[in-house]
Every structure is written in C-alpha cells, then in structure tokens.
Motif scaffolding. Structure first.
Motif, PDB file in Angstrom:
ATOM      1  N   ASP A  79       6.088   9.894 -16.014  1.00 19.78           N
ATOM      2  CA  ASP A  79       6.808   8.843 -15.172  1.00 19.78           C
ATOM      3  C   ASP A  79       4.647   8.576 -14.877  1.00 19.78           C
ATOM      4  O   ASP A  79       4.158   8.942 -14.619  1.00 19.78           O
ATOM      5  N   VAL A  80       4.197   7.423 -14.729  1.00 20.89           N
ATOM      6  CA  VAL A  80       2.874   6.937 -13.933  1.00 20.89           C
ATOM      7  C   VAL A  80       3.191   6.405 -12.058  1.00 20.89           C
ATOM      8  O   VAL A  80       4.437   6.282 -11.452  1.00 20.89           O
ATOM      9  N   GLN A  81       1.841   6.731 -11.456  1.00 24.68           N
ATOM     10  CA  GLN A  81       2.081   6.206  -9.927  1.00 24.68           C
ATOM     11  C   GLN A  81       0.769   5.995  -9.979  1.00 24.68           C
ATOM     12  O   GLN A  81      -0.273   5.352 -10.240  1.00 24.68           O
ATOM     13  N   LYS A  82       1.194   3.984  -9.366  1.00 24.94           N
ATOM     14  CA  LYS A  82       0.721   3.391  -8.665  1.00 24.94           C
ATOM     15  C   LYS A  82       0.334   2.597  -7.333  1.00 24.94           C
ATOM     16  O   LYS A  82       1.817   2.560  -7.421  1.00 24.94           O
ATOM     17  N   TYR A  83      -0.339   2.342  -7.262  1.00 23.78           N
ATOM     18  CA  TYR A  83      -0.296   1.700  -5.658  1.00 23.78           C
ATOM     19  C   TYR A  83      -0.269   0.438  -5.105  1.00 23.78           C
ATOM     20  O   TYR A  83      -0.585  -0.300  -6.563  1.00 23.78           O
ATOM     21  N   THR A  84       0.884  -0.620  -4.317  1.00 23.94           N
ATOM     22  CA  THR A  84       0.921  -1.405  -4.156  1.00 23.94           C
ATOM     23  C   THR A  84      -0.521  -1.977  -3.494  1.00 23.94           C
ATOM     24  O   THR A  84      -1.235  -0.979  -2.913  1.00 23.94           O
ATOM     25  N   ALA A  85      -0.499  -3.143  -3.570  1.00 24.50           N
ATOM     26  CA  ALA A  85      -2.104  -3.925  -2.472  1.00 24.50           C
ATOM     27  C   ALA A  85      -2.125  -2.931  -1.251  1.00 24.50           C
ATOM     28  O   ALA A  85      -0.881  -4.065  -0.664  1.00 24.50           O
ATOM     29  N   ALA A  86      -3.251  -2.966  -0.604  1.00 24.64           N
ATOM     30  CA  ALA A  86      -2.819  -2.644   1.104  1.00 24.64           C
ATOM     31  C   ALA A  86      -2.981  -4.704   1.416  1.00 24.64           C
ATOM     32  O   ALA A  86      -3.639  -5.770   1.038  1.00 24.64           O
ATOM     33  N   ALA A  87      -2.298  -4.351   2.345  1.00 22.10           N
ATOM     34  CA  ALA A  87      -1.980  -5.887   2.960  1.00 22.10           C
ATOM     35  C   ALA A  87      -3.181  -6.457   3.841  1.00 22.10           C
ATOM     36  O   ALA A  87      -4.177  -4.991   3.606  1.00 22.10           O
ATOM     37  N   VAL A  88      -3.752  -7.208   3.713  1.00 20.62           N
ATOM     38  CA  VAL A  88      -5.632  -7.627   4.514  1.00 20.62           C
ATOM     39  C   VAL A  88      -4.903  -7.383   6.016  1.00 20.62           C
ATOM     40  O   VAL A  88      -4.201  -7.821   6.032  1.00 20.62           O
ATOM     41  N   ALA A  89      -5.790  -6.770   6.160  1.00 21.53           N
ATOM     42  CA  ALA A  89      -6.104  -6.920   8.010  1.00 21.53           C
ATOM     43  C   ALA A  89      -6.368  -7.124   8.837  1.00 21.53           C
ATOM     44  O   ALA A  89      -6.843  -8.615   8.120  1.00 21.53           O
ATOM     45  N   GLY A  90      -5.685  -7.586   9.663  1.00 22.32           N
ATOM     46  CA  GLY A  90      -5.651  -9.381  10.789  1.00 22.32           C
ATOM     47  C   GLY A  90      -7.079  -8.728  11.957  1.00 22.32           C
ATOM     48  O   GLY A  90      -7.749  -8.109  11.530  1.00 22.32           O
ATOM     49  N   ASN A 100       0.830  -1.362   0.102  1.00 20.87           N
ATOM     50  CA  ASN A 100      -0.311  -0.039   0.279  1.00 20.87           C
ATOM     51  C   ASN A 100       1.115   1.272  -0.364  1.00 20.87           C
ATOM     52  O   ASN A 100       0.725   1.852   1.050  1.00 20.87           O
ATOM     53  N   VAL A 101       2.256   1.742  -0.582  1.00 22.11           N
ATOM     54  CA  VAL A 101       2.831   2.791  -0.923  1.00 22.11           C
ATOM     55  C   VAL A 101       2.839   2.693  -2.468  1.00 22.11           C
ATOM     56  O   VAL A 101       2.645   2.093  -3.781  1.00 22.11           O
ATOM     57  N   GLY A 102       2.649   4.152  -2.845  1.00 24.01           N
ATOM     58  CA  GLY A 102       2.244   4.953  -4.072  1.00 24.01           C
ATOM     59  C   GLY A 102       3.606   4.664  -4.623  1.00 24.01           C
ATOM     60  O   GLY A 102       4.403   5.417  -4.022  1.00 24.01           O
ATOM     61  N   TYR A 103       4.373   4.337  -5.294  1.00 21.60           N
ATOM     62  CA  TYR A 103       5.557   4.481  -6.319  1.00 21.60           C
ATOM     63  C   TYR A 103       5.027   5.076  -7.900  1.00 21.60           C
ATOM     64  O   TYR A 103       3.938   4.863  -7.797  1.00 21.60           O
ATOM     65  N   TYR A 104       6.024   6.233  -8.135  1.00 21.32           N
ATOM     66  CA  TYR A 104       5.938   6.214  -8.965  1.00 21.32           C
ATOM     67  C   TYR A 104       7.529   5.681 -10.294  1.00 21.32           C
ATOM     68  O   TYR A 104       7.983   5.125  -9.505  1.00 21.32           O
ATOM     69  N   TYR A 105       7.215   5.361 -11.327  1.00 20.82           N
ATOM     70  CA  TYR A 105       7.780   4.134 -12.377  1.00 20.82           C
ATOM     71  C   TYR A 105       7.508   5.500 -14.043  1.00 20.82           C
ATOM     72  O   TYR A 105       6.944   6.418 -13.802  1.00 20.82           O
ATOM     73  N   LYS A 106       8.513   5.438 -14.807  1.00 20.21           N
ATOM     74  CA  LYS A 106       9.213   5.872 -15.290  1.00 20.21           C
ATOM     75  C   LYS A 106      10.450   5.001 -16.134  1.00 20.21           C
ATOM     76  O   LYS A 106      11.119   3.912 -16.003  1.00 20.21           O
ATOM     77  N   ASN A 163       0.477  -2.826   6.790  1.00 24.20           N
ATOM     78  CA  ASN A 163       0.202  -2.014   6.265  1.00 24.20           C
ATOM     79  C   ASN A 163       0.775  -0.478   6.659  1.00 24.20           C
ATOM     80  O   ASN A 163       0.842  -0.472   7.988  1.00 24.20           O
ATOM     81  N   PRO A 164       0.902   0.250   5.866  1.00 26.21           N
ATOM     82  CA  PRO A 164       1.565   1.978   6.709  1.00 26.21           C
ATOM     83  C   PRO A 164       0.792   3.195   6.964  1.00 26.21           C
ATOM     84  O   PRO A 164      -0.368   2.677   7.100  1.00 26.21           O
ATOM     85  N   ALA A 165       1.194   4.488   7.988  1.00 23.11           N
ATOM     86  CA  ALA A 165       0.759   4.673   8.743  1.00 23.11           C
ATOM     87  C   ALA A 165      -0.602   5.714   8.137  1.00 23.11           C
ATOM     88  O   ALA A 165      -2.000   5.426   7.890  1.00 23.11           O
ATOM     89  N   SER A 166      -0.199   5.733   6.462  1.00 26.17           N
ATOM     90  CA  SER A 166      -1.133   6.491   5.771  1.00 26.17           C
ATOM     91  C   SER A 166      -2.263   5.800   5.240  1.00 26.17           C
ATOM     92  O   SER A 166      -3.867   6.328   4.900  1.00 26.17           O
ATOM     93  N   GLN A 170     -10.669   5.830   7.990  1.00 25.89           N
ATOM     94  CA  GLN A 170     -10.149   5.899   9.179  1.00 25.89           C
ATOM     95  C   GLN A 170      -8.755   5.612   9.039  1.00 25.89           C
ATOM     96  O   GLN A 170      -8.440   4.251   9.205  1.00 25.89           O
ATOM     97  N   THR A 171      -7.652   6.534   9.002  1.00 22.81           N
ATOM     98  CA  THR A 171      -6.218   5.700   9.724  1.00 22.81           C
ATOM     99  C   THR A 171      -6.059   5.017  11.299  1.00 22.81           C
ATOM    100  O   THR A 171      -7.359   5.454  12.021  1.00 22.81           O
ATOM    101  N   TYR A 172      -5.237   3.763  11.125  1.00 19.74           N
ATOM    102  CA  TYR A 172      -4.950   2.806  12.627  1.00 19.74           C
ATOM    103  C   TYR A 172      -4.941   3.892  13.608  1.00 19.74           C
ATOM    104  O   TYR A 172      -5.599   3.970  14.848  1.00 19.74           O
ATOM    105  N   THR A 173      -4.599   5.421  13.396  1.00 18.09           N
ATOM    106  CA  THR A 173      -4.007   5.914  14.632  1.00 18.09           C
ATOM    107  C   THR A 173      -5.533   7.084  15.335  1.00 18.09           C
ATOM    108  O   THR A 173      -5.986   7.148  16.025  1.00 18.09           O
ATOM    109  N   ASN A 174      -6.178   7.311  14.491  1.00 17.44           N
ATOM    110  CA  ASN A 174      -7.926   8.196  14.765  1.00 17.44           C
ATOM    111  C   ASN A 174      -9.084   6.615  14.852  1.00 17.44           C
ATOM    112  O   ASN A 174     -10.042   7.212  15.395  1.00 17.44           O
TER     113      ASN A 174
END
Length: 199
Positions: free
Chosen positions: A104-115, A83-89, A136-139, A166-170
């Motif tokens: 360049d194009v931006q694409k996110y990897t898939a999010a991990a299934v929440a436990g 679940n990270v947005g990477y730029y690719y070129k 998964n990342p904090a975002s 919402q995020t984990y923090t929220n």
C-alpha cells in the motif's frame, strides 16, 4: 481450463491530487484471463490491506468501467476529503479469483485554500487574527504571514522571518492569535496558508 496462476507485474504510482481526488497510474500485469482491478483506500492502513472495515473499494462497477480492461493503466478516485492521508492498495484479479497486489501507499489529498483571515485591532500596537480553515481537518497546520514585510507570525505573536506552522486550535481557534509589537498607525495585511499533510 483452470488457471491457478496469479497475475504478475502490476505496480501502483500516485500522481496528482486535488482536495477531493487522487489520480493513479500503474503497469498492466501479465494475465490471459484478466477480470478487473480493485483499488481499496481509507485512513486505516490495516483495513485497506485486508479489504475490510472502514476501507472503500474503487473498481469497475460502479466507479470506473475501464478497470475491467487489463490494458487500463490509470484511474482517478473521487469523493475524497481535503488534506486527509489515505492509504491505497491495488489488486489485479483474474477470472478464477487469482490476484496480484503490491504494498500500500499513503498519499494526502491537497489542502483547501484557507479563507481570508479576520483581522481586528486590539490596541495601537496589536492586532488579532482569526484563521478561516475553509473545510480543512483539525490536523491541518497553517502559517500566518504579513504580506508587506513577508514576515510570519511566530508562536509568541511577534513577527519573524521563520515560517511557523500550527493548527487552528494552536493559533487560538475562534478567539484568534494576538499579533503584537506592531508599529503605530500602520496598515497590516495578513494571509494564511494551509500546509499539505505530505509537506
């Protein structure tokens, strides 16, 4: 023989992503002295565009030997984070250093299934739900759903029809989210879904 013409006609199309990989296809360029393809990627767009800094190179050596062949039109980049947005070129490069690239194009990897969430009773009409982010990342944003009613936990802790992300923090982080207004002596089952950044 001197070749001062850039390769021409290359494109870059992102395809299926997993939590750790991103697949691409492209059209092969016109070039009689083709040498190799390079795909640069990273979270910093400027670094990717300039093939520098934090950007990472994916090429024929050591990543994918087929990228040294002009007619190769696909590859899968590995070793990414969930679940990270990477730029690719992409660059198509010939034997004389001439090259063609595209935007360049931006694409996110898939999010991990929440436990499975941790659910504890705090009163006769309230429960506490703690999300398991599962790498998964904090975002990353999550929804919490009551399986039986299909209602979602709202930001104020009540149940409602609208999906709330919402995020984990929220959602209270390690303390968790209080879910209130529940029925006495009733079993509740909650599931958590992680939202992909491209959604």
């Amino acid at each position: 023989e001197v070749d001062n013409l850039d390769p021409s006609g290359v494109t870059l199309i992102p395809n299926t992503a997993t939590t750790t990989t991103q697949a691409f296809t492209w059209t092969a360029p016109t070039e009689s002295n083709f040498n190799h393809y390079e795909i640069w990627y990273g979270e910093n767009q400027s670094d990717v565009q300039n093939r520098t800094g934090t950007a990472t190179e994916w090429d024929d050596d050591p990543d994918d030997a087929a990228l040294a062949t002009r007619t190769t039109v696909s590859t899968t980049i590995t070793g990414l984070s969930a679940n990270v947005g990477y730029y690719y070129k992409i660059w198509a490069i010939d034997d004389f250093g001439n090259f063609e690239t595209v935007s360049d194009v931006q694409k996110y990897t898939a999010a991990a299934v929440a436990g499975a969430p941790t659910v504890t009773a705090t009163s006769s009409t309230a429960l506490n739900v703690v999300i398991d982010v599962n790498g998964n990342p904090a975002s990353t944003t999550f929804s919490i759903q009551d399986v039986d009613s299909s209602d979602y936990v709202q930001a104020d802790g009540t149940l409602g029809a609208a999906e709330v992300l919402q995020t984990y923090t929220n959602w209270g982080g390690a303390t968790g989210q209080a879910v209130t207004g529940l029925s006495v002596n009733t079993q509740y089952t909650f599931k958590v879904e992680a939202d992909n950044g491209d959604s």
